[in-house]
Design a protein around this motif. Structure first.
Motif, PDB file in Angstrom:
ATOM      1  N   LYS C   2     -16.621 -31.551   9.082  1.00 45.50           N
ATOM      2  CA  LYS C   2     -18.168 -31.217   9.073  1.00 45.50           C
ATOM      3  C   LYS C   2     -18.636 -30.645  10.364  1.00 45.50           C
ATOM      4  CE  LYS C   2     -21.540 -34.337   6.798  1.00 45.50           C
ATOM      5  NZ  LYS C   2     -21.545 -35.396   5.731  1.00 45.50           N
ATOM      6  N   PHE C   3     -19.750 -29.838  10.098  1.00 48.36           N
ATOM      7  CA  PHE C   3     -20.295 -29.494  11.581  1.00 48.36           C
ATOM      8  C   PHE C   3     -21.393 -30.235  11.837  1.00 48.36           C
ATOM      9  CE2 PHE C   3     -22.556 -25.895  13.653  1.00 48.36           C
ATOM     10  CZ  PHE C   3     -21.552 -25.702  14.925  1.00 48.36           C
ATOM     11  N   ASP C   7     -24.176 -37.128  18.481  1.00 50.25           N
ATOM     12  CA  ASP C   7     -24.828 -38.367  17.820  1.00 50.25           C
ATOM     13  C   ASP C   7     -24.287 -38.626  16.692  1.00 50.25           C
ATOM     14  OD1 ASP C   7     -26.315 -38.563  20.298  1.00 50.25           O
ATOM     15  OD2 ASP C   7     -28.231 -38.142  19.529  1.00 50.25           O
ATOM     16  N   GLU C   8     -24.161 -37.641  15.814  1.00 48.19           N
ATOM     17  CA  GLU C   8     -23.853 -37.988  14.332  1.00 48.19           C
ATOM     18  C   GLU C   8     -22.292 -38.413  14.269  1.00 48.19           C
ATOM     19  OE1 GLU C   8     -26.400 -35.149  11.621  1.00 48.19           O
ATOM     20  OE2 GLU C   8     -25.189 -34.278  13.038  1.00 48.19           O
ATOM     21  N   ALA C   9     -21.435 -37.724  15.244  1.00 46.50           N
ATOM     22  CA  ALA C   9     -20.152 -38.106  15.294  1.00 46.50           C
ATOM     23  C   ALA C   9     -19.944 -39.513  15.886  1.00 46.50           C
ATOM     24  CB  ALA C   9     -19.536 -37.172  16.557  1.00 46.50           C
ATOM     25  N   THR C 144     -15.987 -37.695  20.747  1.00 47.71           N
ATOM     26  CA  THR C 144     -17.077 -38.644  20.778  1.00 47.71           C
ATOM     27  C   THR C 144     -16.712 -39.583  19.275  1.00 47.71           C
ATOM     28  OG1 THR C 144     -18.731 -37.418  21.478  1.00 47.71           O
ATOM     29  CG2 THR C 144     -19.412 -39.142  20.121  1.00 47.71           C
ATOM     30  N   PHE C 145     -16.494 -39.188  18.305  1.00 45.83           N
ATOM     31  CA  PHE C 145     -16.016 -39.823  17.090  1.00 45.83           C
ATOM     32  C   PHE C 145     -14.659 -40.706  17.432  1.00 45.83           C
ATOM     33  CE2 PHE C 145     -13.037 -40.356  13.516  1.00 45.83           C
ATOM     34  CZ  PHE C 145     -14.006 -40.610  12.253  1.00 45.83           C
ATOM     35  N   LYS C 176     -17.250 -28.790  15.316  1.00 48.50           N
ATOM     36  CA  LYS C 176     -16.763 -29.286  14.000  1.00 48.50           C
ATOM     37  C   LYS C 176     -16.201 -30.718  14.214  1.00 48.50           C
ATOM     38  CE  LYS C 176     -12.132 -27.451  14.270  1.00 48.50           C
ATOM     39  NZ  LYS C 176     -10.924 -26.564  13.669  1.00 48.50           N
ATOM     40  N   LEU C 177     -16.322 -31.361  13.331  1.00 50.50           N
ATOM     41  CA  LEU C 177     -15.690 -32.861  13.315  1.00 50.50           C
ATOM     42  C   LEU C 177     -14.682 -33.084  12.218  1.00 50.50           C
ATOM     43  CD1 LEU C 177     -15.334 -35.896  14.296  1.00 50.50           C
ATOM     44  CD2 LEU C 177     -17.438 -36.231  12.765  1.00 50.50           C
TER      45      LEU C 177
END
Lengths: 79, 273, 367
Positions: C2-3, C7-9, C144-145, C176-177
């Motif tokens: 995902k891109f 914060d989302e990670a 971060t994730f 990208k994650l």
């Protein structure tokens, strides 16, 4: 109708002698003790226990859970 | 012979640390009676408390799971507890300074959310543990250690405040009204949602001695003299009601409960995904 | 893959770590963590609750942990300040939980939308009294994730709150994650006692007993004995408790501390950096190496406990150490405690990250 009898116990370890039971008892069951206990408190004495109506005020309001009111007939079962 | 309800307490810690004649012990006593009459298992009760004398009612004395939190924050901690353990009864017992002063915001927001916890706010008019400073519940013009010339502020009417904030049960009683109070505790414990009781309680040490009521019984007699049941309000003029303690049930109603609402959301979302 | 934003990670990392409770309060630049948690938690039968403030958020997090939750909150400077008392409560009661601080420019309201690294010392010493702290500083979205998973693991291993110190830059940039296979993730479960035992002593990191097991658990922020009961007057009880919660982390520094080094074997100079500022710092390093300067790179991933061993070992061989950070020298001064060479802060504040050339110029002019 037979009058119920009550026994009143005051836990010597717990009572701090605030005398709330003495003051609020409608039947003047308790008297202020003139003897100081081990912890330095004047623990009330239920001298007129025979007048007790079993209203439970003393047991419920005691801030130390030191007062227990027991119906005499039931003593054998609970003790 | 000892009290049969001592089974609910951590008896090795007795006698309590409360001052002679303090009302905190009466609240503990009535709480135990209420639990016993409701036949609740103490293992199903989680007590959450804050800082101050009345927070010591369940912590350390009530022998169940106990979370003794930071000053004023007990309701916030209790919110986390209840969300993760909704099958347990979560009870907060703390003082007027703790719950309506430093923690006042948590109190009204928990009432608004209607989370299923029972809150017993023990109102002794002052910050007792720190020596009797003025609190948000101290009557107008009363002398305390930080209002030596009289309190220039007006107290909260906390039970009414919590009712207005959305709680489903709000009542006020005093430690003199033992039968009413015991019944109210039972009602609050059984009520689904945010149930609140403000309990006026005597502090002979930090409050009473400054106002000429040196013994616990002196304050109890004042409670008796000055209380007016909410059912009888119409019999009094506004003037007569000044400085009276209005006791009784302020509100009882039903609203959807917070944790159940969260659970409903989860159920719906998990079905969809 | 995902891109996503940092914060989302952080939110995805928490979900992958098994987080099932989030209590928070909106604040820039951390709100996106809360927003994504409110979306994702119900899917895994977890709970998002928005509290009335950050004090309540931290309180609810701690309460939820004792009721069996795996819990976190996310905030930024002003909220982090409000959380400090309850973070100390979590230290004292040994409550595992995770706090993400997406740092912004302070003090006070500062520059709400701008990134900074000004809370590094607050993470260490923000709450009162002696305590140890674990704080991590990722410098990319993927990291971060990964850091969130590590943070939850560390909190469970050491029964301590763990701070994840991202910043407004890392929090808001998109990269990208790649999601790992959940089966391959190492998730450390909570160590729970099987019977009623002391959970505040007895061993250096005791197991927990959660509420509701009939064990009459007593949890207090007051000084307590190993059975949890308050004892605030015995000197030895306090000494034993506070030393233990300090030493359980201090004695495990080598197991906790993570960092990355590059080019240090031949280095005469060293750059130490972390988080967002380590990215332009690395660019500067590449340029300086290309021009022939023997300069090495040490990136701190763990801020606390401090990486004192690697700093003192590598610092021995250095003429100078340069420390790019988005504050006025918080880690720079910490490094000075462990080296004898000169430590030069490359500070930048005001909400705009360092450029590569700024760092390069500062280093060249101070060689």
């Amino acid at each position: 109708m037979a009058k119920k009898d009550y026994q009143i116990y005051i836990d010597q370890r717990l009572c701090k002698g605030c005398d709330i039971c003495v003051e609020l008892c409608g039947k003047s069951v308790f008297t202020v003790s003139d003897k100081i206990n081990q912890k330095g408190y004047y623990v009330p004495v239920p001298v007129n226990a025979s007048d007790c109506s079993g209203c439970m005020i003393c047991e419920l309001i005691c801030p130390e859970m030191a007062v227990v009111v027991v119906e005499t007939e039931t003593i054998g079962e609970t003790a | 012979m000892q009290h049969h309800l001592l089974k609910y307490l951590r008896t090795e810690l007795l006698p309590t640390a409360f001052c002679t004649g303090c009302g905190c012990g009466t609240v503990l006593n009535l709480f135990c009676h209420a639990i016993d009459e409701l036949k609740l298992d103490p293992d199903d009760i989680i007590s959450v408390t804050g800082i101050g004398c009345s927070s010591w009612i369940p912590s350390p004395y009530f022998a169940g799971d106990t979370l003794h939190t930071t000053h004023g924050r007990s309701i916030a901690f209790a919110t986390g507890v209840k969300v993760m353990k909704p099958e347990k009864k979560v009870v907060v017992i703390a003082g007027d300074g703790d719950l309506s002063g430093i923690g006042g915001n948590h109190l009204i927001h928990a009432a608004r959310r209607n989370i299923d916890i029972t809150v017993l706010l023990v109102n002794n008019y002052v910050y007792g543990m720190t020596g009797g400073q003025v609190s948000p519940a101290t009557p107008y013009e009363t002398s305390t250690t930080t209002t030596p010339y009289g309190n220039p502020e007006h107290p909260f009417e906390i039970a009414e405040l919590v009712a207005a904030a959305g709680s489903v049960y709000s009542a006020r009683w005093t430690t003199y009204h033992i039968f009413h109070l015991k019944k109210a505790i039972k009602e609050a414990m059984n009520k689904k949602g945010f149930a609140f009781i403000e309990i006026f309680s005597q502090c002979p040490t930090s409050y009473g001695r400054r106002v000429g009521l040196r013994e616990g019984i002196d304050i109890l007699k004042e409670f008796k003299k000055n209380s007016v049941n909410i059912k009888n309000l119409k019999k009094f003029t506004e003037e007569e009601l000044e400085n009276k303690i209005v006791v009784g049930k302020m509100i009882e109603r039903s609203r959807p409960e917070f944790v159940e609402s969260l659970q409903d959301v989860n159920k719906k979302v998990m079905e969809e995904t | 893959m995902k891109f996503v934003q940092g914060d989302e990670a952080a939110a995805y990392g928490a979900i992958f770590a098994g987080c099932n409770f989030f209590a928070g309060y909106p604040i820039t630049p951390a709100s996106e963590v809360a927003e994504l948690m409110s979306l994702e938690l119900p899917k895994v039968d977890g709970y998002y609750i928005q509290m009335e403030d950050e004090i309540a958020s931290m309180g609810a997090v701690i309460g939820s942990v004792w009721a069996g939750g795996k819990s976190m909150t996310a905030t930024s400077g002003p909220g982090f300040s409000l959380m400090q008392e309850n973070i100390g409560y979590a230290c004292m009661t040994e409550t595992p939980c995770v706090v993400v601080n997406v740092q912004r420019s302070g003090p006070s309201t500062g520059q709400a939308t701008k990134g900074a690294q000004g809370d590094v010392m607050q993470a260490r010493w923000g709450t009162h009294g002696d305590h140890e702290m674990i704080a991590l500083a990722p410098n990319s979205i993927q990291e971060t994730f990964d850091t969130l998973i590590e943070a939850f693991n560390l909190s469970e291993i050491y029964r301590n709150p763990v701070m994840v110190m991202t910043d407004g830059e890392i929090g808001h940039i998109r990269e990208k994650l790649v999601f790992p296979d959940p089966e391959e993730l190492e998730i450390i479960p909570r160590r729970l006692a099987e019977e009623k035992i002391d959970i505040f002593g007895g061993e250096r990191i005791p197991p927990m007993i959660e509420f509701g097991m009939g064990s009459q658990v007593h949890v207090t922020g007051s000084t307590h004995k190993s059975n949890g009961m308050r004892d605030v007057s015995t000197q030895s009880v306090h000494d034993e408790l506070v030393r233990r919660i300090y030493e359980k982390i201090d004695s495990n520094r080598e197991n906790i501390v993570r960092y990355k080094t590059e080019f240090i074997d031949d280095a005469e100079y060293l750059i130490v950096s972390y988080g967002a500022s380590s990215r332009p710092a690395y660019g500067a390093l590449e340029n300086l190496r290309k021009s022939g300067l023997k300069i090495g790179f040490l990136r701190l991933i763990t801020l606390w406990p401090f990486a004192d061993r690697i700093i003192s070992e590598t610092g021995k061989n250095m003429k100078k150490i340069f420390v790019p950070e988005m504050n006025l020298g918080q880690i720079s001064r910490e490094i000075e405690r462990f080296v004898t060479c000169k430590v030069i802060p490359v500070s930048k504040i005001g909400g705009i990250p360092h450029t590569i050339s700024e760092i390069e110029t500062k280093i060249r002019s101070n060689l």
